[in-house]
Design an enzyme around this catalytic site. Structure first.
Site, PDB file in Angstrom:
ATOM      1  N   GLU A 177       5.457  30.319  30.935  1.00  7.31           N
ATOM      2  CA  GLU A 177       6.286  31.526  31.085  1.00  7.31           C
ATOM      3  C   GLU A 177       6.485  31.798  32.588  1.00  7.31           C
ATOM      4  O   GLU A 177       5.553  31.611  33.382  1.00  7.31           O
ATOM      5  CB  GLU A 177       5.521  32.708  30.462  1.00  7.31           C
ATOM      6  CG  GLU A 177       6.149  34.072  30.637  1.00  7.31           C
ATOM      7  CD  GLU A 177       5.191  35.211  30.250  1.00  7.31           C
ATOM      8  OE1 GLU A 177       3.952  35.086  30.450  1.00  7.31           O
ATOM      9  OE2 GLU A 177       5.694  36.234  29.757  1.00  7.31           O
ATOM     10  N   ASN A 179      12.939  38.321  30.310  1.00  9.07           N
ATOM     11  CA  ASN A 179      11.903  37.291  30.435  1.00  9.07           C
ATOM     12  C   ASN A 179      12.354  36.180  29.479  1.00  9.07           C
ATOM     13  O   ASN A 179      12.277  36.329  28.260  1.00  9.07           O
ATOM     14  CB  ASN A 179      10.553  37.887  30.026  1.00  9.07           C
ATOM     15  CG  ASN A 179       9.407  36.927  30.256  1.00  9.07           C
ATOM     16  OD1 ASN A 179       9.602  35.720  30.343  1.00  9.07           O
ATOM     17  ND2 ASN A 179       8.201  37.462  30.338  1.00  9.07           N
ATOM     18  N   LYS A 224      12.369  37.083  25.599  1.00 11.76           N
ATOM     19  CA  LYS A 224      11.119  37.637  25.043  1.00 11.76           C
ATOM     20  C   LYS A 224      11.346  38.991  24.361  1.00 11.76           C
ATOM     21  O   LYS A 224      11.930  39.909  24.966  1.00 11.76           O
ATOM     22  CB  LYS A 224      10.110  37.779  26.177  1.00 11.76           C
ATOM     23  CG  LYS A 224       8.705  38.191  25.775  1.00 11.76           C
ATOM     24  CD  LYS A 224       7.800  38.143  27.013  1.00 11.76           C
ATOM     25  CE  LYS A 224       6.359  38.455  26.711  1.00 11.76           C
ATOM     26  NZ  LYS A 224       5.520  38.311  27.942  1.00 11.76           N
ATOM     27  N   GLU A 258       5.711  44.595  32.576  1.00 15.37           N
ATOM     28  CA  GLU A 258       6.814  43.904  31.870  1.00 15.37           C
ATOM     29  C   GLU A 258       7.766  44.906  31.233  1.00 15.37           C
ATOM     30  O   GLU A 258       8.967  44.662  31.157  1.00 15.37           O
ATOM     31  CB  GLU A 258       6.259  42.942  30.824  1.00 15.37           C
ATOM     32  CG  GLU A 258       5.704  41.672  31.430  1.00 15.37           C
ATOM     33  CD  GLU A 258       5.541  40.588  30.402  1.00 15.37           C
ATOM     34  OE1 GLU A 258       6.542  40.129  29.826  1.00 15.37           O
ATOM     35  OE2 GLU A 258       4.382  40.213  30.151  1.00 15.37           O
ATOM     36  N   CYS A 273       4.620  34.094  25.482  1.00 11.27           N
ATOM     37  CA  CYS A 273       3.331  34.753  25.731  1.00 11.27           C
ATOM     38  C   CYS A 273       2.942  35.770  24.669  1.00 11.27           C
ATOM     39  O   CYS A 273       2.495  35.408  23.603  1.00 11.27           O
ATOM     40  CB  CYS A 273       3.301  35.364  27.131  1.00 11.27           C
ATOM     41  SG  CYS A 273       1.609  35.773  27.588  1.00 11.27           S
ATOM     42  N   ASN A 306       1.169  33.785  30.569  1.00 13.47           N
ATOM     43  CA  ASN A 306       0.394  34.251  31.734  1.00 13.47           C
ATOM     44  C   ASN A 306      -0.537  35.314  31.176  1.00 13.47           C
ATOM     45  O   ASN A 306      -0.100  36.446  30.942  1.00 13.47           O
ATOM     46  CB  ASN A 306       1.295  34.912  32.771  1.00 13.47           C
ATOM     47  CG  ASN A 306       2.139  33.949  33.572  1.00 13.47           C
ATOM     48  OD1 ASN A 306       1.799  33.572  34.679  1.00 13.47           O
ATOM     49  ND2 ASN A 306       3.267  33.554  33.003  1.00 13.47           N
TER      50      ASN A 306
HETATM   51  N1  CDT Z   1       2.599  37.638  29.849  1.00 16.35           N
HETATM   52  C1  CDT Z   1       2.078  38.239  28.789  1.00 16.35           C
HETATM   53  O1  CDT Z   1       2.772  38.542  27.832  1.00 16.35           O
HETATM   54  N2  CDT Z   1       0.769  38.526  28.845  1.00 16.35           N
HETATM   55  C2  CDT Z   1       0.093  39.273  27.833  1.00 16.35           C
HETATM   56  C3  CDT Z   1      -1.000  40.067  28.439  1.00 16.35           C
HETATM   57  C4  CDT Z   1      -1.356  41.214  27.584  1.00 16.35           C
HETATM   58  S1  CDT Z   1      -2.281  42.395  28.404  1.00 16.35           S
HETATM   59  C5  CDT Z   1      -1.138  43.543  28.938  1.00 16.35           C
HETATM   60  C6  CDT Z   1      -0.478  38.423  26.710  1.00 16.35           C
HETATM   61  O2  CDT Z   1      -0.313  38.807  25.553  1.00 16.35           O
HETATM   62  O3  CDT Z   1      -1.149  37.422  26.970  1.00 16.35           O
END
Ligand code: CDT
Length: 307
Positions: free
Chosen positions: A47, A110, A127, A146, A172, A197
């Site tokens: 991502e 995204n 996304k 985000e 993600c 990420n």
């Molecule tokens: N990038 C991304 O979507 N990361 C989220 C972090 C969640 S915590 C706010 C994930 O679900 O891995």
């Protein structure tokens, strides 16, 4: 076209805020070369693969934010990646921050794409599940903005004919939502690319820090099994901008088994041979949707967000 081939996650180690697109693309090219030597036909980058994970910072000035977005793909920065993959006959997945100028102004998504081995964009996804928060929360060691920096995706959960099978994309946080996976499963998906990420530390529930890797694989493996599809998860990993990101990039079989898992939190190719025909083992049996799903009982799923 053979439905049996080598597929791989191209895990990226940390990308710092000052790192140029050119330096990132150079690292990606090294992974493409490794992939070429291992006969990989499909390569999944993470991502927002071209920059640091910028939603961890609150930006007051729009210009600072704009620097992380692509106004067009391909562009001059990523052209070498498109060329190298095409020369090697490799299809790939790329996540990036997308900026579009519309009649209503600037829109930010995204986004991720699948690029076929002939260099054409075969699928684009934006996304849907944007995690985190919209306002600056300086009490936390880092932000997850985000919800501020992206608009929810407006393309649904599409699939495309790709490499002799049906392929889709989640990004993600989407992987944690069975509804998202099911939307792909209902279209017969056989290969799902997922970049992520994921911080090791979750400031709102730090007691879950030790479970981040487990929850990652739990979600990817459940999504694969419950929909009879291969899943390739590609992390951006390691200590980035003072925030540790999990690794664990992997190739998951439609049985839910892990076929290959990253051993580091750096740039790493995580490859396994896959056979799309094996999806039928699950799709024709335990998760034979036509025979066993009961959609008339699932209305609540689309009535609202839930409690
Ligand atoms: N990038 C991304 O979507 N990361 C989220 C972090 C969640 S915590 C706010 C994930 O679900 O891995």
């Amino acid at each position: 076209m053979s439905r049996r081939f080598v597929a791989a996650a191209a895990q990226l180690g940390p990308i710092q805020r000052e790192d140029s697109r050119a330096s990132v693309v150079a690292r990606m090219l090294a992974l493409v070369e490794q992939a070429r030597r291992r006969d990989v036909r499909f390569l999944v980058f993470p991502e927002l693969a071209l920059t640091t994970f910028f939603p961890r910072w609150y930006f007051e000035r729009e210009e600072e934010l704009d620097a992380f977005y692509e106004r067009a793909i391909p562009n001059a920065d990523v052209a070498p990646l498109f060329e190298a993959a095409k020369a090697a006959g490799i299809g790939f997945h790329l996540g990036y921050a997308e900026l579009s100028e519309t009649g209503a102004g600037v829109v930010r998504h995204n986004t991720a794409i699948l690029v076929s081995p002939d260099g054409e964009i075969a699928l684009k996804y934006r996304k849907v599940h944007l995690p985190g928060h919209r306002e600056h929360e300086p009490q936390f060691p880092f932000q997850h903005l985000e919800k501020r920096y992206f608009t929810r995706g407006d393309l649904g959960f599409p699939v495309a004919d790709f490499l002799g099978g049906k392929a889709g994309i989640l990004i993600c946080n989407d992987r944690r939502w069975p509804e998202a996976f099911r939307c792909l499963g209902l279209q017969g998906v056989e290969l799902v690319a997922i970049g992520y990420n994921t911080p090791q530390h979750y400031p709102r529930a730090p007691e879950h820090d030790r479970l981040q890797d487990f929850h990652n694989h739990l979600s990817l493996q459940a999504g694969a099994y419950q929909n009879g599809t291969y899943v390739i998860g590609a992390a951006k990993a390691g200590l980035e901008g003072g925030c540790e990101l999990i690794g664990g990039s992997c190739v998951v079989a439609p049985t839910g088994e892990l076929l290959a898992v990253a051993a580091t939190r750096g740039d790493e190719l995580v490859a396994a041979e896959i056979d799309l025909d094996r999806c039928a083992e699950i799709k024709a049996n335990i998760f034979n949707f036509k025979l066993h799903r009961q959609p008339q009982e699932y209305g609540r799923l689309v009535e609202g967000t839930g409690q």
